[in-house]
Design an enzyme around this catalytic site. Structure first.
Site, PDB file in Angstrom:
ATOM      1  CG  ASP A   1     -26.521  10.027 -29.923  1.00 16.67           C
ATOM      2  OD1 ASP A   1     -25.430  10.438 -30.339  1.00 16.67           O
ATOM      3  OD2 ASP A   1     -26.622   9.045 -29.168  1.00 16.67           O
TER       4      ASP A   1
ATOM      5  CG  ASP B   1     -26.993   4.496 -27.369  1.00 19.91           C
ATOM      6  OD1 ASP B   1     -26.348   4.591 -28.413  1.00 19.91           O
ATOM      7  OD2 ASP B   1     -27.007   3.453 -26.682  1.00 19.91           O
TER       8      ASP B   1
HETATM    9  N1  ADE Z   1     -20.916   8.905 -30.120  1.00 16.92           N
HETATM   10  C1  ADE Z   1     -21.957   9.741 -30.258  1.00 16.92           C
HETATM   11  N2  ADE Z   1     -23.142   9.119 -29.972  1.00 16.92           N
HETATM   12  C2  ADE Z   1     -22.806   7.849 -29.623  1.00 16.92           C
HETATM   13  C3  ADE Z   1     -23.547   6.721 -29.207  1.00 16.92           C
HETATM   14  N3  ADE Z   1     -24.863   6.777 -29.089  1.00 16.92           N
HETATM   15  N4  ADE Z   1     -22.876   5.578 -28.940  1.00 16.92           N
HETATM   16  C4  ADE Z   1     -21.515   5.537 -29.047  1.00 16.92           C
HETATM   17  N5  ADE Z   1     -20.759   6.559 -29.444  1.00 16.92           N
HETATM   18  C5  ADE Z   1     -21.391   7.711 -29.712  1.00 16.92           C
END
Ligand code: ADE
Length: 273
Positions: free
Chosen positions: A214, A216
């Site tokens: 992703d 974030d």
């Molecule tokens: N694991 C997968 N995506 C994450 C994110 N955006 N922040 C922290 N851990 C994650």
């Protein structure tokens, strides 16, 4: 020198089917119980041990993973190498969801985790205080094998990157996400520290394959991180990590590691006070 390879599977990658001749073993270490059974088995005849970082039912939060027991159990079982997968948020536009990143350093933002075996209080812990150097946390040789394997398999990857490791279990605020970007980091996740640190203390060569799942929450447009999009991206791309590990293990076994392991072990010995 014979190798034994520990494989720690993160969310979505702890499929025991990657191993042949599987045998489960529940162990207890001086540091407590690992996250789940050690699954002993082989990949093309090479001894491996699979361990589900969050337990096979995925019921252990990043804070509550007993990282020390996991690494100690793999050490006691004779692992010379550990390769791990870890789901991560991307902090850079060019690191796209589904991409693999062979991280080469970290920034530690965890605050509730035991980071050393040398704690001076656990019965059976190694003696002294260990100030372990961390300028190169991940094994260069092992990372290079993973990079070569990804090239051979035509899997898109980034050959280096800094991962910010947060305590979790919550995701980051937008202000935090932007601060991590300002650090120059590529990824954010919740588990690589203290795992990499403890593997080094244990004298085991360790490399991590981080999958960006992703973006974030720093981008103005597009979806923000959620459990749903993390799991969906991981499910859609988990086969890349599986293929990578299956192809990397025989390559690792063909190489000579005695020098790198001796160097690591003498570095650890000289860092004990
Ligand atoms: N694991 C997968 N995506 C994450 C994110 N955006 N922040 C922290 N851990 C994650």
């Amino acid at each position: 020198m014979p190798v034994k390879i520990g494989i720690i599977g993160g969310s979505g990658l702890d499929d025991p089917d990657i191993l042949e001749n599987r045998k489960e073993e529940f162990v207890e270490t001086a540091f407590g119980k690992p996250s789940d059974a050690l699954i002993h088995g082989t990949i093309q005849g090479i001894d491996c041990i699979l361990l589900a970082r969050h337990g096979r039912k995925h019921n252990i939060s990043p804070t509550n993973v007993n990282y020390r027991a996991n690494i100690w159990a793999l050490k006691e079982a004779g692992c010379t190498h550990i390769i791990v997968s870890t789901a991560s948020g991307s902090l850079q536009e060019e690191v796209k969801p589904g991409d693999l990143v062979f991280v080469d350093t970290f920034i530690d933002r965890t605050n509730k985790r035991e980071q050393t075996f040398y704690d001076g209080k656990t019965p059976g812990c190694p003696k002294g205080v260990l100030h372990i150097p961390m300028h190169e946390p991940y094994s260069k040789g092992l990372r290079e094998v993973l990079i070569e394997t990804a090239k051979d398999l035509n899997i898109p990857f980034h050959s280096s990157g800094t991962v910010v490791v947060i305590e979790g279990p919550r995701f980051s605020s937008r202000a935090e996400s932007n601060m991590y970007r300002s650090f120059g980091a590529s990824l954010v996740n919740m588990t690589n520290v203290p795992e990499v640190v403890l593997a080094k203390e244990a004298g085991i060569l360790y490399a991590a394959v981080a999958m960006a799942t992703d973006y974030d929450c720093w981008r103005d447009t597009g979806e923000k991180v959620s459990v749903e999009n993390v799991l969906q991206t991981f499910r859609e791309n988990a086969n890349k990590v599986t293929k990578l590990f299956l192809a990397a293990v025989p390559k690792i076994a063909k190489l000579e590691w005695a020098d790198e392991i001796d160097e690591l072990k003498s570095m650890v010995a000289s860092a004990v006070m």
